[in-house]
Design a protein around this motif. Structure first.
Motif: not given
Length: 105
Positions: A7-10, A64-67, A72-77, A99-100
């Motif tokens: 998920d993307l935290i916009d 894989c979770g590399v992203c 650096p801002t924890d925008a991807l979870v 993805l939001g």
């Protein structure tokens, strides 16, 4: 933790492109533009990136979770649920709307 969708935290995304550069399969694409703002009276204008598009191609993603680790801002979870299969490859391209996630702020 279940490794399902991402998920993307916009509003946390700064368009730094680290996720796209570090992805081993290059399944993430994003575009952005720069805007200027004046944070306080008398301060110099600041330039910051504004996210325009963000897409993950689930046909390429290795989960894989590399992203997520590199953001650096924890925008991807991790999202939890797996991405459903699709009859067409184009249906495995998910954009910001799909993805939001709300940051809860």
């Amino acid at each position: 933790m279940i490794h399902g969708s991402i998920d993307l935290i916009d509003d946390l995304c700064t368009s730094c492109m680290i996720c796209a550069r570090e992805c081993p399969t290059w399944c993430i694409t994003l575009t952005s533009h720069q805007e200027q703002s004046v944070p306080a009276p008398g301060a110099r204008p600041r330039t910051h990136n504004v996210l325009d598009t963000f897409t993950i191609d689930w046909a390429l993603c290795m989960y894989c979770g590399v992203c997520i680790e590199q953001c650096p801002t924890d925008a991807l979870v991790w999202g939890g649920a797996h991405v459903p299969s699709a009859d067409r490859l184009v249906d495995l391209l998910h954009d910001r709307g799909q993805l939001g996630r709300d940051s809860g702020a």
